[in-house]
Design a protein around this motif. Sequence first.
Motif, PDB file in Angstrom:
ATOM      1  N   SER A 267      62.233  20.097  49.378  1.00 50.61           N
ATOM      2  CA  SER A 267      62.058  20.072  47.916  1.00 50.61           C
ATOM      3  C   SER A 267      63.495  20.597  47.181  1.00 50.61           C
ATOM      4  CB  SER A 267      60.815  20.998  47.504  1.00 50.61           C
ATOM      5  OG  SER A 267      59.725  20.745  48.143  1.00 50.61           O
ATOM      6  N   GLY A 268      64.479  20.693  48.052  1.00 47.23           N
ATOM      7  CA  GLY A 268      65.726  21.163  47.534  1.00 47.23           C
ATOM      8  C   GLY A 268      66.673  20.272  47.683  1.00 47.23           C
ATOM      9  N   SER A 295      63.600  23.144  44.041  1.00 44.54           N
ATOM     10  CA  SER A 295      62.828  22.774  42.862  1.00 44.54           C
ATOM     11  C   SER A 295      61.335  23.363  42.992  1.00 44.54           C
ATOM     12  CB  SER A 295      62.669  21.342  42.942  1.00 44.54           C
ATOM     13  OG  SER A 295      63.969  20.835  42.542  1.00 44.54           O
ATOM     14  N   LEU A 296      61.090  24.347  42.083  1.00 44.09           N
ATOM     15  CA  LEU A 296      59.765  24.857  42.084  1.00 44.09           C
ATOM     16  C   LEU A 296      58.754  24.018  41.422  1.00 44.09           C
ATOM     17  CD1 LEU A 296      60.505  28.580  41.243  1.00 44.09           C
ATOM     18  CD2 LEU A 296      60.082  27.795  43.347  1.00 44.09           C
ATOM     19  N   SER A 297      59.311  23.056  40.721  1.00 46.01           N
ATOM     20  CA  SER A 297      58.455  22.173  39.836  1.00 46.01           C
ATOM     21  C   SER A 297      59.521  21.182  39.198  1.00 46.01           C
ATOM     22  CB  SER A 297      57.748  22.615  38.609  1.00 46.01           C
ATOM     23  OG  SER A 297      58.419  23.278  37.777  1.00 46.01           O
ATOM     24  N   LYS A 298      59.030  20.265  38.568  1.00 45.87           N
ATOM     25  CA  LYS A 298      59.968  19.245  37.785  1.00 45.87           C
ATOM     26  C   LYS A 298      60.878  19.865  36.796  1.00 45.87           C
ATOM     27  CE  LYS A 298      57.105  15.196  38.481  1.00 45.87           C
ATOM     28  NZ  LYS A 298      56.421  13.948  37.753  1.00 45.87           N
ATOM     29  N   ARG A 299      60.387  21.101  36.388  1.00 44.57           N
ATOM     30  CA  ARG A 299      61.256  21.594  35.129  1.00 44.57           C
ATOM     31  C   ARG A 299      62.016  22.895  35.781  1.00 44.57           C
ATOM     32  NH1 ARG A 299      59.695  20.041  29.996  1.00 44.57           N
ATOM     33  NH2 ARG A 299      58.075  18.780  29.945  1.00 44.57           N
ATOM     34  N   THR A 300      61.576  23.463  36.975  1.00 44.73           N
ATOM     35  CA  THR A 300      62.065  24.966  37.185  1.00 44.73           C
ATOM     36  C   THR A 300      62.673  24.778  38.640  1.00 44.73           C
ATOM     37  OG1 THR A 300      60.095  25.843  36.032  1.00 44.73           O
ATOM     38  CG2 THR A 300      61.429  27.283  37.617  1.00 44.73           C
ATOM     39  N   THR A 301      63.996  25.319  38.529  1.00 45.74           N
ATOM     40  CA  THR A 301      64.615  25.461  39.934  1.00 45.74           C
ATOM     41  C   THR A 301      65.216  26.778  40.127  1.00 45.74           C
ATOM     42  OG1 THR A 301      65.332  23.111  39.356  1.00 45.74           O
ATOM     43  CG2 THR A 301      66.665  24.159  40.852  1.00 45.74           C
ATOM     44  N   LEU A 302      65.363  27.172  41.412  1.00 50.43           N
ATOM     45  CA  LEU A 302      65.977  28.297  41.899  1.00 50.43           C
ATOM     46  C   LEU A 302      67.299  27.935  42.394  1.00 50.43           C
ATOM     47  CD1 LEU A 302      63.188  30.570  43.568  1.00 50.43           C
ATOM     48  CD2 LEU A 302      64.145  30.768  41.132  1.00 50.43           C
ATOM     49  N   TYR A 303      68.529  28.483  42.308  1.00 50.07           N
ATOM     50  CA  TYR A 303      69.739  27.996  42.975  1.00 50.07           C
ATOM     51  C   TYR A 303      70.592  29.154  43.456  1.00 50.07           C
ATOM     52  CZ  TYR A 303      71.461  29.112  38.389  1.00 50.07           C
ATOM     53  OH  TYR A 303      72.012  29.474  37.202  1.00 50.07           O
ATOM     54  N   THR A 304      71.704  28.873  44.157  1.00 49.06           N
ATOM     55  CA  THR A 304      72.547  30.045  44.583  1.00 49.06           C
ATOM     56  C   THR A 304      73.976  29.012  44.921  1.00 49.06           C
ATOM     57  OG1 THR A 304      73.189  31.529  46.224  1.00 49.06           O
ATOM     58  CG2 THR A 304      72.007  29.537  47.116  1.00 49.06           C
ATOM     59  N   THR A 305      75.097  29.653  44.667  1.00 47.90           N
ATOM     60  CA  THR A 305      76.475  29.141  44.515  1.00 47.90           C
ATOM     61  C   THR A 305      77.393  29.852  45.165  1.00 47.90           C
ATOM     62  OG1 THR A 305      75.599  28.049  42.646  1.00 47.90           O
ATOM     63  CG2 THR A 305      77.856  27.657  43.479  1.00 47.90           C
ATOM     64  N   PHE A 306      78.031  29.514  46.075  1.00 50.64           N
ATOM     65  CA  PHE A 306      79.529  30.370  46.480  1.00 50.64           C
ATOM     66  C   PHE A 306      80.463  29.375  46.151  1.00 50.64           C
ATOM     67  CE2 PHE A 306      82.767  30.797  49.593  1.00 50.64           C
ATOM     68  CZ  PHE A 306      83.124  32.114  49.481  1.00 50.64           C
ATOM     69  N   GLY A 307      81.551  30.251  45.798  1.00 52.04           N
ATOM     70  CA  GLY A 307      82.673  29.421  45.256  1.00 52.04           C
ATOM     71  C   GLY A 307      83.967  30.097  45.579  1.00 52.04           C
ATOM     72  N   SER A 308      85.123  29.535  46.068  1.00 55.75           N
ATOM     73  CA  SER A 308      86.411  30.128  46.465  1.00 55.75           C
ATOM     74  C   SER A 308      87.550  29.303  46.056  1.00 55.75           C
ATOM     75  CB  SER A 308      86.255  30.410  47.940  1.00 55.75           C
ATOM     76  OG  SER A 308      87.479  30.772  48.278  1.00 55.75           O
ATOM     77  N   ILE A 309      88.646  30.027  45.321  1.00 52.71           N
ATOM     78  CA  ILE A 309      89.776  29.156  44.889  1.00 52.71           C
ATOM     79  C   ILE A 309      90.941  29.826  45.580  1.00 52.71           C
ATOM     80  CG2 ILE A 309      91.548  28.629  43.199  1.00 52.71           C
ATOM     81  CD1 ILE A 309      89.224  28.228  41.449  1.00 52.71           C
ATOM     82  N   ASP A 310      91.616  29.256  46.376  1.00 53.16           N
ATOM     83  CA  ASP A 310      93.135  30.002  46.854  1.00 53.16           C
ATOM     84  C   ASP A 310      94.223  29.355  46.148  1.00 53.16           C
ATOM     85  OD1 ASP A 310      91.537  31.240  48.872  1.00 53.16           O
ATOM     86  OD2 ASP A 310      91.664  29.439  50.166  1.00 53.16           O
ATOM     87  N   ASN A 311      94.915  30.208  45.491  1.00 48.90           N
ATOM     88  CA  ASN A 311      96.011  29.781  44.539  1.00 48.90           C
ATOM     89  C   ASN A 311      97.255  29.996  45.588  1.00 48.90           C
ATOM     90  OD1 ASN A 311      95.238  29.425  41.899  1.00 48.90           O
ATOM     91  ND2 ASN A 311      94.340  31.227  42.246  1.00 48.90           N
ATOM     92  N   GLU A 338      76.435  33.632  43.237  1.00 48.81           N
ATOM     93  CA  GLU A 338      75.591  33.595  42.066  1.00 48.81           C
ATOM     94  C   GLU A 338      74.180  33.320  42.621  1.00 48.81           C
ATOM     95  OE1 GLU A 338      76.770  31.181  39.016  1.00 48.81           O
ATOM     96  OE2 GLU A 338      76.173  29.449  40.026  1.00 48.81           O
ATOM     97  N   PHE A 339      73.153  34.017  41.936  1.00 49.48           N
ATOM     98  CA  PHE A 339      71.840  33.428  42.212  1.00 49.48           C
ATOM     99  C   PHE A 339      71.304  33.309  40.738  1.00 49.48           C
ATOM    100  CE2 PHE A 339      72.896  35.878  45.873  1.00 49.48           C
ATOM    101  CZ  PHE A 339      72.443  35.033  47.043  1.00 49.48           C
ATOM    102  N   GLY A 340      70.548  32.255  40.601  1.00 47.68           N
ATOM    103  CA  GLY A 340      69.994  31.986  39.358  1.00 47.68           C
ATOM    104  C   GLY A 340      68.811  31.185  39.273  1.00 47.68           C
ATOM    105  N   VAL A 341      67.978  31.176  38.065  1.00 47.15           N
ATOM    106  CA  VAL A 341      66.965  30.059  37.717  1.00 47.15           C
ATOM    107  C   VAL A 341      67.120  29.240  36.645  1.00 47.15           C
ATOM    108  CG1 VAL A 341      65.908  32.265  36.663  1.00 47.15           C
ATOM    109  CG2 VAL A 341      64.415  30.191  37.547  1.00 47.15           C
ATOM    110  N   ARG A 342      66.822  28.286  36.579  1.00 49.38           N
ATOM    111  CA  ARG A 342      66.938  27.266  35.459  1.00 49.38           C
ATOM    112  C   ARG A 342      65.474  26.680  35.082  1.00 49.38           C
ATOM    113  NH1 ARG A 342      69.486  23.387  37.585  1.00 49.38           N
ATOM    114  NH2 ARG A 342      68.137  21.833  37.699  1.00 49.38           N
ATOM    115  N   HIS A 343      65.110  26.581  33.913  1.00 51.16           N
ATOM    116  CA  HIS A 343      63.955  26.035  33.371  1.00 51.16           C
ATOM    117  C   HIS A 343      64.307  24.948  32.249  1.00 51.16           C
ATOM    118  CE1 HIS A 343      59.822  25.512  32.301  1.00 51.16           C
ATOM    119  NE2 HIS A 343      60.019  25.567  31.236  1.00 51.16           N
TER     120      HIS A 343
END
Length: 345
Positions: A267-268, A295-311, A338-343
Amino acid sequence: MIQPNAMPSMVGGAAIFRSTPIMKKTVVALAALLGSVGAMAQSSVTVFGVIDVAARDLKGANSVKQLVNEGRAASRLGFRGVEDIGGGLKASFHIEAGLAPDTGSADAAFWQRRSTVSLSGDFGEVRLGRQKAATRTLIDEFDVFGGNAMSGINRIIFLDRNRMDNQVAYYLPKLGDFYGNVEVTAGEGNTTTSGKSTVGRAGYKTKQLHLSAAYGQFGALNKLKLSALGASYDFGDFQLLSSYSQYKQGTASLKVTNLGATVKVGSGKVLASYGRATGASNREANLLAVGYDYSLSKRTTLYTTFGSIDNKGTSTFALAGAAGASLPTAGGKSRGYEFGVRHNF
């Protein structure tokens, strides 16, 4: 129920009701109502929006913890509508405001995301107002994170143009799998980079394959010249995306390459992106971002992201949202998750 003023009589065993003034008025009112419903059927207005809130932890020269309103997508409230005005012509509008659900506030310039009115037909579409420049739509469209979250290398030093005021845009009519548009802003007396612009984009898109190119010039003096290419292929549960953009302004330049992929898992889906930026004055940076959407439903999503930049060298690129205390020193690193939710509604 028989109304008192509707007088029945019996003819051949059947009840017949004689018309009365009250009944006549009722019939007229009903006819007017049905007429208005028919008129409404020729047009429509839709309310839509996104609420996206994420808890984010960023590290650069210092650390900063945030609750932000655009993890996977920018929070917004919008209205759009279309009216069939006959003769194959349609009039439409689109207004969209940014929201900050972390504080419960709205942007000072309320419809600053997009505010346009359009006329379309067999000739294509003419659109007037404020909206994203075609170069930016290409860059965002070929980013697996949609140009949001912590996936992008910060291009602010080149005054990368996102949305343009006072824009006149023309979109080609449907030409099979091909599309294209041109955009012009006169500047209205503004001679800075944020004033005048001329932008064009063309592409080819099928269910699986998408190819596109865009070019824009921004400003009357010391013009920013931006060119971008994008390609993607959808295998079904697996998608590959790539883009290349080049910025030139005076003696400064920057080249950004981005490669990304998404893989459906139950589902993800798993998202991954690699970016590399190189520029004048010994500037270089490498970005890696990975994420997971559930995806909890067609409209609601839980997510997490990790990001890294090396200059490297003199570069001080930072993850999106890492302004202020967390900007890295020259040649430093920018990290975050980050951890988030989108609707969507």
